[in-house]
Design a protein around this motif. Structure first.
Motif, PDB file in Angstrom:
ATOM      1  N   HIS A 140     -18.349  14.140 -39.049  1.00 50.00           N
ATOM      2  CA  HIS A 140     -19.671  13.506 -39.054  1.00 50.00           C
ATOM      3  C   HIS A 140     -19.552  11.995 -38.886  1.00 50.00           C
ATOM      4  CE1 HIS A 140     -23.179  11.643 -41.238  1.00 50.00           C
ATOM      5  NE2 HIS A 140     -23.819  12.455 -40.419  1.00 50.00           N
ATOM      6  N   VAL A 141     -18.569  11.395 -39.554  1.00 53.60           N
ATOM      7  CA  VAL A 141     -18.391   9.940 -39.473  1.00 53.60           C
ATOM      8  C   VAL A 141     -18.131   9.496 -38.043  1.00 53.60           C
ATOM      9  CG1 VAL A 141     -16.863   8.035 -40.108  1.00 53.60           C
ATOM     10  CG2 VAL A 141     -17.642   9.637 -41.853  1.00 53.60           C
ATOM     11  N   VAL A 142     -17.258  10.220 -37.327  1.00 60.54           N
ATOM     12  CA  VAL A 142     -16.851   9.785 -35.990  1.00 60.54           C
ATOM     13  C   VAL A 142     -17.774  10.293 -34.890  1.00 60.54           C
ATOM     14  CG1 VAL A 142     -14.451   9.622 -36.712  1.00 60.54           C
ATOM     15  CG2 VAL A 142     -15.273  11.738 -35.651  1.00 60.54           C
ATOM     16  N   ALA A 143     -18.726  11.151 -35.227  1.00 58.81           N
ATOM     17  CA  ALA A 143     -19.639  11.675 -34.209  1.00 58.81           C
ATOM     18  C   ALA A 143     -20.496  10.552 -33.631  1.00 58.81           C
ATOM     19  CB  ALA A 143     -20.534  12.757 -34.808  1.00 58.81           C
ATOM     20  N   PRO A 144     -20.651  10.470 -32.307  1.00 55.64           N
ATOM     21  CA  PRO A 144     -21.486   9.418 -31.707  1.00 55.64           C
ATOM     22  C   PRO A 144     -22.901   9.408 -32.267  1.00 55.64           C
ATOM     23  CG  PRO A 144     -20.183  10.527 -30.023  1.00 55.64           C
ATOM     24  CD  PRO A 144     -19.983  11.315 -31.288  1.00 55.64           C
ATOM     25  N   ARG A 145     -23.414  10.573 -32.628  1.00 57.22           N
ATOM     26  CA  ARG A 145     -24.779  10.671 -33.144  1.00 57.22           C
ATOM     27  C   ARG A 145     -24.948   9.878 -34.443  1.00 57.22           C
ATOM     28  NH1 ARG A 145     -26.871  15.107 -36.492  1.00 57.22           N
ATOM     29  NH2 ARG A 145     -29.143  15.287 -36.302  1.00 57.22           N
ATOM     30  N   THR A 146     -23.873   9.731 -35.212  1.00 55.87           N
ATOM     31  CA  THR A 146     -23.955   9.028 -36.486  1.00 55.87           C
ATOM     32  C   THR A 146     -24.124   7.529 -36.299  1.00 55.87           C
ATOM     33  OG1 THR A 146     -22.581  10.728 -37.517  1.00 55.87           O
ATOM     34  CG2 THR A 146     -22.756   8.627 -38.674  1.00 55.87           C
ATOM     35  N   LYS A 147     -23.595   6.986 -35.195  1.00 55.87           N
ATOM     36  CA  LYS A 147     -23.697   5.556 -34.906  1.00 55.87           C
ATOM     37  C   LYS A 147     -23.204   4.716 -36.083  1.00 55.87           C
ATOM     38  CE  LYS A 147     -27.543   6.127 -31.658  1.00 55.87           C
ATOM     39  NZ  LYS A 147     -28.942   5.772 -31.316  1.00 55.87           N
ATOM     40  N   SER A 148     -22.036   5.068 -36.580  1.00 51.70           N
ATOM     41  CA  SER A 148     -21.467   4.386 -37.742  1.00 51.70           C
ATOM     42  C   SER A 148     -21.152   2.936 -37.420  1.00 51.70           C
ATOM     43  CB  SER A 148     -20.196   5.097 -38.193  1.00 51.70           C
ATOM     44  OG  SER A 148     -19.562   4.365 -39.211  1.00 51.70           O
ATOM     45  N   LEU A 149     -21.513   2.042 -38.343  1.00 53.93           N
ATOM     46  CA  LEU A 149     -21.232   0.621 -38.169  1.00 53.93           C
ATOM     47  C   LEU A 149     -20.000   0.161 -38.941  1.00 53.93           C
ATOM     48  CD1 LEU A 149     -24.805  -0.942 -38.254  1.00 53.93           C
ATOM     49  CD2 LEU A 149     -23.299  -0.682 -36.285  1.00 53.93           C
ATOM     50  N   LEU A 150     -19.437   1.030 -39.783  1.00 53.95           N
ATOM     51  CA  LEU A 150     -18.218   0.662 -40.504  1.00 53.95           C
ATOM     52  C   LEU A 150     -17.298   1.848 -40.693  1.00 53.95           C
ATOM     53  CD1 LEU A 150     -16.329  -1.137 -42.062  1.00 53.95           C
ATOM     54  CD2 LEU A 150     -17.735  -0.793 -44.095  1.00 53.95           C
ATOM     55  N   ALA A 151     -17.838   2.949 -41.220  1.00 48.84           N
ATOM     56  CA  ALA A 151     -16.986   4.095 -41.539  1.00 48.84           C
ATOM     57  C   ALA A 151     -16.213   4.565 -40.313  1.00 48.84           C
ATOM     58  CB  ALA A 151     -17.839   5.233 -42.107  1.00 48.84           C
ATOM     59  N   GLY A 152     -16.846   4.544 -39.140  1.00 48.19           N
ATOM     60  CA  GLY A 152     -16.158   4.966 -37.924  1.00 48.19           C
ATOM     61  C   GLY A 152     -14.954   4.106 -37.619  1.00 48.19           C
ATOM     62  N   SER A 153     -15.062   2.797 -37.870  1.00 42.71           N
ATOM     63  CA  SER A 153     -13.920   1.923 -37.602  1.00 42.71           C
ATOM     64  C   SER A 153     -12.795   2.157 -38.596  1.00 42.71           C
ATOM     65  CB  SER A 153     -14.357   0.454 -37.639  1.00 42.71           C
ATOM     66  OG  SER A 153     -14.734   0.068 -38.944  1.00 42.71           O
ATOM     67  N   LEU A 154     -13.128   2.636 -39.793  1.00 46.82           N
ATOM     68  CA  LEU A 154     -12.091   2.973 -40.766  1.00 46.82           C
ATOM     69  C   LEU A 154     -11.282   4.183 -40.307  1.00 46.82           C
ATOM     70  CD1 LEU A 154     -14.138   2.593 -44.072  1.00 46.82           C
ATOM     71  CD2 LEU A 154     -12.589   0.931 -43.034  1.00 46.82           C
ATOM     72  N   LEU A 155     -11.871   4.986 -39.423  1.00 50.29           N
ATOM     73  CA  LEU A 155     -11.188   6.160 -38.878  1.00 50.29           C
ATOM     74  C   LEU A 155     -10.833   5.954 -37.408  1.00 50.29           C
ATOM     75  CD1 LEU A 155     -13.258   9.108 -40.446  1.00 50.29           C
ATOM     76  CD2 LEU A 155     -11.036   8.223 -41.168  1.00 50.29           C
ATOM     77  N   ALA A 156     -10.528   4.730 -37.035  1.00 50.56           N
ATOM     78  CA  ALA A 156     -10.243   4.429 -35.628  1.00 50.56           C
ATOM     79  C   ALA A 156      -9.048   5.215 -35.105  1.00 50.56           C
ATOM     80  CB  ALA A 156     -10.004   2.930 -35.457  1.00 50.56           C
ATOM     81  N   GLY A 199     -28.636  17.720 -41.101  1.00 49.79           N
ATOM     82  CA  GLY A 199     -29.944  17.130 -40.882  1.00 49.79           C
ATOM     83  C   GLY A 199     -29.879  15.927 -39.974  1.00 49.79           C
ATOM     84  N   SER A 200     -31.005  15.256 -39.799  1.00 51.27           N
ATOM     85  CA  SER A 200     -31.064  14.099 -38.914  1.00 51.27           C
ATOM     86  C   SER A 200     -30.472  12.878 -39.592  1.00 51.27           C
ATOM     87  CB  SER A 200     -32.520  13.806 -38.544  1.00 51.27           C
ATOM     88  OG  SER A 200     -33.243  13.366 -39.689  1.00 51.27           O
ATOM     89  N   PRO A 201     -29.946  11.930 -38.814  1.00 55.04           N
ATOM     90  CA  PRO A 201     -29.456  10.684 -39.406  1.00 55.04           C
ATOM     91  C   PRO A 201     -30.533   9.960 -40.216  1.00 55.04           C
ATOM     92  CG  PRO A 201     -28.656  10.899 -37.163  1.00 55.04           C
ATOM     93  CD  PRO A 201     -29.640  12.009 -37.372  1.00 55.04           C
ATOM     94  N   SER A 202     -31.768  10.010 -39.768  1.00 59.42           N
ATOM     95  CA  SER A 202     -32.838   9.326 -40.504  1.00 59.42           C
ATOM     96  C   SER A 202     -33.074   9.965 -41.866  1.00 59.42           C
ATOM     97  CB  SER A 202     -34.133   9.342 -39.689  1.00 59.42           C
ATOM     98  OG  SER A 202     -34.556  10.667 -39.421  1.00 59.42           O
TER      99      SER A 202
END
Length: 554
Positions: A140-156, A199-202
């Motif tokens: 979920h963190v790395v999914a493009p749909r999540t549009k993570s602003l930090l967690a995704g970079s932690l899993l680079a 569910g939805s990101p919102s």
């Protein structure tokens, strides 16, 4: 930012616009150092812990999104930690310990981490915590749909993960990453119920579900706050703590105005408040019935960030002149009455891996500053006393969007004028701030970033994190790109133990200091001020309040 992770950001005098957009690294739930100052006697000091009651807390800001997988802000981390547990726990000394994972190991090629998980853990919606839940969260963190602003970079470095058994999960990497276990301790990689992730990101921005000591049935209500209810089944806190919280409930109100938070506390409307101004803290320290709990924020000091890529500050001599020519420490004393210590390094003094030997490079030396400006070619002066070169005034635009920095900025502006440097203060709306951040259209930005270890250096000085219109919002606001530093990051990521990692990051700090790629100002404090009867307030490793062990004596 309003704490980036303002990331604010979070601390006083932080750039709000950048903060809420940039990111600050965080830490797992842990009781940090607590310097408590009591204004008057507290009859409950010797009382035995008791169960029950509702803690009423007023905080200074709310996140735009509650979901820490999406949001980079400190406020999101603080408000989600009571709900979310992590695989790994990091204590105030930076030591990693078991939490939802009981143990872990890394393969000889350092590309596969295997975690054994605690059994018998359930989410507060009744879902079972198991290996597949961990896989679902990481994906979920790395999914493009999540549009993570930090967690995704932690899993680079993340390639994939799989459930190797009901309680065994394998995480596969594209390249070695010694920082993975520490990253997994952050609330941004906290484990949420797989059912909610569908569910939805919102929807997740409003309400999340975890395995933590509290649940929130109503979630985050914009401009109001969030309420928590005790999880009576909770029995898997990191050692040495055990069992459910003593509090029945926590009611959190968002009160941005400092005077209003102070008034709510002194009038009895709330039991505790965060982030009071230095003036208010000094006032309460002299009053009976109130206690100020504080801990230094680890990570990056509140700093001015020079645009090292273009403009006058692309010249290292001008950056060094600004660092040496302004008496940053004295200005901090003037503005904050000695509450915040002046900063003398890239990392704050309490951060694991901080290199204290670099402090002399940050000393006030106006004569050296004058020589550096001469060497940079800014030798003439105009009628206003500002230095010039080729008929052009040495002008630096400082952009910010948080009104709390105004007094500090004014004093720094005055000190720069004495040096012959014109600082133009630009208080911008959020949209303009972000556009200019992405375009690199500035000379200075200010902010601070909380993080429990030196890995934050990669986030804030890595070339891959320079914000651009194509890349989007990112954290290298100095727009710093140094191959030697990039090599240091690679060595840190490939380190086999913490000592080796810290040696690599010490070299990075030295190079950043030599390049004057950041201008540290002060080390912020995280504070929680409480009324008489509120006991056992602690702090997480990133400096955010830890309310799990709190209780009410009256």
């Amino acid at each position: 930012m309003g704490a980036a992770t303002r990331f604010r950001s979070r601390k006083p005098a932080t750039t709000a616009g950048a903060a809420a957009l940039t990111l600050a690294l965080a830490a797992a739930c842990s009781s940090g150092t607590d310097g408590a100052t009591t204004g008057g006697g507290d009859a409950s000091a010797t009382a035995k812990p008791r169960s029950g009651g509702t803690l009423r807390l007023a905080v200074e800001k709310e996140p735009e999104c509650l979901d820490p997988h999406q949001s980079p802000t400190e406020s999101a981390r603080a408000l989600t930690r009571p709900i979310l547990d992590s695989l790994v726990h990091q204590d105030a000394q930076g030591i990693l310990r078991p939490w939802l994972a009981t143990r872990w190991k890394v393969s000889p090629d350092r590309l596969t981490y295997t975690f054994e998980l605690r059994r018998g853990v359930t989410f507060t919606d009744g879902e079972r915590f198991d290996a597949q839940a961990v896989v679902d969260n990481l994906d979920h963190v790395v999914a493009p749909r999540t549009k993570s602003l930090l967690a995704g970079s932690l899993l680079a470095a993340y390639r994939s993960s799989r459930a190797a058994g009901p309680s065994t999960v394998e995480i596969r990497l594209k390249r070695p990453d010694s920082g993975l276990p520490a990253a997994l301790a952050l609330p941004n990689l906290g484990i949420q119920s797989p059912r909610t992730l569908k569910g939805s990101p919102s929807a997740l921005c409003a309400k999340i579900v975890g395995t933590g000591p509290f649940r929130s049935d109503t979630g985050l209500v914009p401009q109001k706050g969030i309420d928590y209810v005790r999880n009576p089944s909770y029995d898997w806190a990191p050692e040495p703590r055990r069992g459910p919280s003593l509090l029945d409930r926590i009611e959190v109100k968002v009160v941005p105005d400092n005077a209003a938070r102070l008034g709510a506390l002194t009038s009895g409307q709330v039991d505790a408040v965060t982030a009071l101004s230095p003036t208010s803290l000094n006032t309460l320290k002299g009053q009976p019935g109130f206690t100020v709990h504080s801990t230094p924020y680890p990570g990056i000091n509140y700093s001015y960030w020079p645009n090292t890529a273009e403009g006058p500050l692309s010249d290292v001599n001008v950056r060094k002149a600004l660092r040496a020519g302004i008496d940053w420490g004295q200005i901090v004393k003037n503005v904050y009455f000695g509450v915040y210590p002046g900063a003398q390094g890239v990392l704050s003094a309490g951060t694991p891996g901080h290199d204290a030997s670099l402090a002399p490079a940050y000393a006030h030396d106006p004569a050296a500053a004058a020589r550096l400006l001469d060497q940079a070619g800014w030798t003439a002066r105009d009628e206003a006393g500002y230095r010039t070169k080729d008929g052009k005034r040495l002008t630096l635009r400082h952009m910010w969007s948080d009104g709390s920095v105004a007094n500090l900025a004014t004093q720094i502006q005055s000190a720069a004028k004495q040096l012959g440097v014109e600082l133009v203060e630009e208080n911008l709306d959020g949209g303009t701030f972000v556009k200019r951040l992405l375009d690199g259209d500035y000379e200075l930005i200010d902010t601070s970033f909380s993080a429990p270890g030196p890995d934050v250096l990669r986030v804030l000085f890595g070339a891959d994190n320079i914000p651009t219109p194509e890349r989007g919002i990112s954290n290298n606001m100095a727009r710093y790109d140094n191959p030697e530093v990039e090599d240091g990051f690679r060595r840190a990521l490939g380190a086999e133990d913490q000592a080796e990692q810290h040696r690599a990051y010490a070299e990075v700090q030295k190079r950043i200091t030599e390049d004057a790629a950041v201008l540290p100002v002060y080390s912020p404090l995280s504070t929680v001020t409480v009324r008489e009867g509120v006991r056992e307030i602690g702090f997480n490793a990133d400096g955010t309040p830890d309310l799990y062990g709190a209780w009410l004596a009256s």
